[in-house]
Write an enzyme that holds these catalytic residues in place. Structure first.
Site, mmCIF file in Angstrom:
data_model
loop_
_atom_site.group_PDB
_atom_site.id
_atom_site.type_symbol
_atom_site.label_atom_id
_atom_site.label_comp_id
_atom_site.label_asym_id
_atom_site.label_seq_id
_atom_site.Cartn_x
_atom_site.Cartn_y
_atom_site.Cartn_z
ATOM 1 N N LYS A 198 4.038 14.827 -9.642
ATOM 2 C CA LYS A 198 3.370 15.759 -8.735
ATOM 3 C C LYS A 198 3.849 15.511 -7.307
ATOM 4 C CE LYS A 198 -0.632 15.475 -6.514
ATOM 5 N NZ LYS A 198 -0.271 16.075 -5.211
ATOM 6 N N GLY A 250 1.586 6.443 -1.489
ATOM 7 C CA GLY A 250 0.654 7.166 -0.629
ATOM 8 C C GLY A 250 -0.260 6.202 0.083
ATOM 9 N N SER A 251 -1.456 6.653 0.386
ATOM 10 C CA SER A 251 -2.348 5.834 1.199
ATOM 11 C C SER A 251 -2.976 4.707 0.386
ATOM 12 C CB SER A 251 -3.457 6.703 1.792
ATOM 13 O OG SER A 251 -4.371 7.050 0.778
ATOM 14 N N THR A 252 -3.358 3.640 1.084
ATOM 15 C CA THR A 252 -3.993 2.506 0.418
ATOM 16 C C THR A 252 -5.328 2.921 -0.196
ATOM 17 O OG1 THR A 252 -2.869 0.842 1.742
ATOM 18 C CG2 THR A 252 -4.989 0.216 0.824
ATOM 19 N N GLY A 255 -4.605 4.634 -3.380
ATOM 20 C CA GLY A 255 -4.032 3.634 -4.289
ATOM 21 C C GLY A 255 -5.109 2.797 -4.960
ATOM 22 N N GLU A 272 2.978 1.961 -4.019
ATOM 23 C CA GLU A 272 3.616 1.778 -2.698
ATOM 24 C C GLU A 272 2.663 2.376 -1.693
ATOM 25 O OE1 GLU A 272 6.225 0.121 -2.312
ATOM 26 O OE2 GLU A 272 7.495 0.334 -4.096
ATOM 27 N N CYS A 306 5.625 4.708 5.925
ATOM 28 C CA CYS A 306 4.697 3.639 5.591
ATOM 29 C C CYS A 306 5.172 2.298 6.133
ATOM 30 C CB CYS A 306 4.466 3.569 4.091
ATOM 31 S SG CYS A 306 5.982 3.639 3.142
ATOM 32 N N GLU A 403 -3.606 2.152 9.795
ATOM 33 C CA GLU A 403 -2.359 2.908 9.776
ATOM 34 C C GLU A 403 -2.596 4.300 10.374
ATOM 35 O OE1 GLU A 403 -0.802 4.046 5.903
ATOM 36 O OE2 GLU A 403 1.210 3.527 6.593
#
Lengths: 492, 287
Positions: A198, A250-252, A255, A272, A306, A403
């Site tokens: 996706k 993507g974002s933590t 994740g 990641e 990132c 971030e």
């Protein structure tokens, strides 16, 4: 160096005599359909529930195409296609043949490189210079590198016989759309897995163009499937029963949600996630090079990176000099039309992201930060943000800990190597870091002391398919790229 | 002549190189199969676990920055110390229910396993490192580095060999650990702590707790200053809980379902790699 004296010696004038003529990249060779369905089992198909959303050009706010919304049924169809392709074709095929398909894909990306670069810049807002010179060539190189691994896997892990996992569900972000697709698909295919991927909802176009390449390359149906959509579509992939592997960039926050969702399912996971890299400048660093490295570290791709060097640490003795050089350099950066070849900083990827960046700048100011922004003009339409420096910040500042994912650099100073190591490691992240010094032993002291997966010494933001990438701590798990990037897709 | 009244041993936990009882002062009594008291065992609290994490974090960077050669020698020293106390370990395994023959076999294999992983301390890096031929004028290399602090939940069986198989890959790789011993078979593990104490192993690198798994499982998986959790066992509910809790700070979760730690397949360096982070460094080549 006495900065005030130095300032007296010259005044830099960027207002006159420095105008660049527009140098727009032409778009007349680009063909985009008005409407894109999902790419499932080798064909573009209408979404099961018939819903579409718009993808826009963030530099003009104009619509580029309608994109299918992926429902559970769409994801299910894609997984079925991928499973069938895995069982019947891809896992049975001689590895060398698998490799040759991947080589074909690499070559076709090279052949259509400019087209991909232009579409990438239109859909995502990044400067054409970056999509043309970084994103697309690296994407092709990634396929080329992993193509060659397909029939050599037995040499990668001594004493083991590697085997593929099955169907990989992959979810990628909007900052490097084609490149992240390449990072995900190339190693998965080389190791014998099939894919349901996706793309991000704001940047689906290059992925859908990549689907055309999959068709033209004659890749067997179902080996690679693309389902477009937003978070719900991603969740349908993550929670699908017949997927063996989830790879997410993507974002933590997302994740963690994914890691939690697949608990107990037996799915293998690669993440990641976010970062807040320290870029450390010592007094003995080559300062002009370092300033270029700082600029590249935080303003590359509008700071939507990132591994961006978003926390600058300057040793006290050169802090004023570095700030002056950086402020001067900021003025020379050209912010504007992503398709202009002179542009250094393009459009912020979406309105949502621009709001987020601006809210962080606001937070910084409320926390007492001193702000320096370029005085450049920005287009009246589209989503743009001036390159921004925030000083007078502390370890406790939110703009230092969180971030921002935009062209915003925080600046702190330090005295000793131990002090800066302590500060550098004092975040939940551990993706990357940078060190600038002319002293070799100091480089290794610092790079071994920073808890991060990628360290750049006297350089920043370099990427290569042979070089593993990925983070410590809350920046993720597993590596992408290089020999180590094979492991997340194999049972060994 | 009267039979000498033996001096009974008090078993204590091992945290930060010291032998405390549980701060909670709770205990449980361990009985043999005839129902006779063997010993009172410390019942670790969550606070004991948190203290152990502090000790493990403090010790980890020092352990990792020792030379690989030195780590290798210390592991070998553990084997030497175990050899000297082999009969005690075997007796404790018998108390835990093994036959004498099986107990001796397990102790011997455990000692051999220590020697095996002692040998990997300064070699696995060479297996898992790469110099990467990037397309540009840069020197670029990747090396494995310890992931940090690792919590270990042991399975109920194989209380000595299993213990070593689960912690040695972490330790050989420069991590520090906090182990929860098998609830009903903690004796050999607690004695192993005494062996560690005489093996030049710095305090805090290996921390050993005894207690109730059910009570501590969640904490072992959720603590924000733990980087990885090893679960020895095959209970699906426990595994799900651990993996859910691990997501709070993106912990690695390593699962070991086997009960037969004698299996040759355990002798490999890939279990060290499970608890390593690959670190890649770039530097320009030029003048």
């Amino acid at each position: 160096m006495n900065v005030t004296d130095q300032q007296k010696r010259y005044t830099l004038d960027f207002g006159t005599g420095w105008a660049y003529d527009p140098a727009p990249e032409s778009t007349d060779h680009i063909s985009l359909k008005k409407k894109y369905g999902h790419f499932i089992n080798g064909k573009f198909v209408e979404p099961a529930e018939g819903n579409y959303f718009e993808t826009i050009n963030p530099a003009t706010e104009e619509k580029l195409a309608d994109i299918a919304v992926g429902s559970k049924a769409d994801v299910d169809a894609a997984v079925k296609a991928a499973r069938k392709a895995y069982d019947k074709v891809w896992s049975k095929m001689p590895a060398s043949e698998r490799g040759r398909y991947i080589y074909r894909i690499a070559r076709m990306i090279q052949e259509r490189a400019r087209e991909f670069a232009v579409i990438e810049s239109m859909d995502g807002g990044k400067p054409i210079r970056e999509s043309r010179d970084v994103d697309v060539p690296l994407a092709a190189a990634h396929f080329f590198y992993y193509a060659g691994w397909a029939d050599k896997l037995n040499y990668a892990f001594p004493g083991r016989t590697p085997a593929p996992l099955g169907v990989a569900g992959q979810i990628i972000p909007w900052n490097f759309p084609l490149l992240m697709a390449a990072w995900k698909i190339a190693p998965a295919l080389a190791t014998g897995n099939t894919v349901v991927l996706k793309p991000a909802e704001t940047t689906p176009l290059t992925c859908l163009k990549l689907a055309e390449i999959m068709q033209e390359a004659g890749l067997p149906d179902g080996v690679v499937n693309f389902v477009t959509g937003a978070g719900d579509t991603g969740a349908a992939i993550v929670n699908h029963q017949d997927i063996n592997k989830i790879a997410f960039t993507g974002s933590t926050a997302v994740g963690k949600l994914i890691q939690r969702s697949i608990a107990g399912s037996g799915k293998k996971l690669t993440l990641e996630l976010g970062g807040k890299a320290a870029n450390i400048i010592f007094e003995d660093a080559p300062l002009d090079q370092a300033v270029e490295g700082i600029v590249n570290g935080i303003f590359f791709n509008q700071g939507h990176v990132c591994c961006a060097g978003s926390r600058l640490f300057v040793q006290e003795g050169v802090a004023d000099a570095v700030h002056q050089k950086l402020t001067d350099r900021l003025e020379t950066l050209i912010v504007g039309d992503p398709l202009d070849k002179n542009t250094d900083i393009g459009a912020i990827n979406s309105k949502e992201q621009l709001d987020r960046i601006n809210s962080y700048i606001e937070i910084g100011l409320n926390e007492g930060a001193a702000i320096t922004q370029s005085s450049c003009s920005i287009p009246s339409k589209g989503y743009f943000c001036r390159p921004t420096l925030l000083q007078n910040v502390s370890q406790a500042s939110r703009v230092v800990q969180e971030e921002i994912f935009g062209p915003v650099l925080t600046i702190q100073t330090f005295r000793t190597p131990d002090e800066v190591l302590e500060k550098a490691n004092n975040t939940p992240y551990g993706l990357s870091g940078g060190v600038w010094t002319d002293k070799g032993s100091k480089i290794f002291r610092m790079t071994s002391g920073i808890d991060a997966g990628v360290l750049w010494a006297n350089t920043f933001n370099k990427f290569d398919p042979t070089s593993p990438f990925g983070g410590y701590k809350e920046s993720g798990m597993g590596r992408e790229g290089g020999l180590h990037g094979l492991l997340p897709y194999l049972k060994i | 002549m009267n039979k000498r009244l033996e001096v009974k041993k008090t078993y204590k936990m091992y945290i930060g190189g010291a032998f405390p009882r549980s701060e909670s002062e709770r205990y449980y009594s361990l009985k043999d199969k005839n129902g006779n008291q063997i010993a009172n065992i410390c019942r670790a609290s969550r606070k004991d676990f948190r203290n152990s994490v502090v000790a493990a974090r403090k010790a980890q960077s020092g352990w990792a920055s020792r030379t690989a050669y030195n780590r290798s020698q210390i592991l070998y020293r553990i084997a030497e110390m175990m050899e000297g106390r082999a009969s005690q370990l075997a007796e404790e395994l018998v108390l835990e229910g093994l036959s004498s023959k099986k107990a001796v076999e397990e102790v011997n294999e455990a000692i051999d396993r220590v020697v095996y992983f002692a040998g990997w301390c300064d070699k696995f890096q060479q297996i898992f490192s790469t110099v990467n031929p990037v397309a540009g004028s840069y020197f670029n290399f990747s090396v494995p580095k310890p992931t940090g602090v690792v919590s270990v939940i042991m399975p109920e069986k194989s209380s000595l060999l299993g213990l070593l198989q689960l912690i040695l890959p972490a330790i050989a790789g420069g991590n520090s650990v906090i182990v929860l011993l098998p609830q009903n078979n903690p004796l050999a593990g607690l004695t192993f702590a005494e062996i560690l104490h005489t093996s030049d192993m710095p305090g805090g690198v290996i921390n050993i707790l005894s207690g109730f798994r059910e009570e501590l499982l969640e904490q072992f998986a959720s603590h924000m200053d733990v980087n990885a959790v090893i679960y020895g066992g095959s209970d699906t509910e426990s595994l799900k809980l651990i993996q859910e809790q691990a997501s709070k700070n993106v912990k690695h979760v390593v699962v070991e379902t086997s009960n037969n730690f004698f299996d040759e397949s355990f002798k490999n360096p890939y279990c060290i790699l499970d608890l390593q982070e690959i670190k890649t460094t770039w530097h320009p080549v030029g003048i």
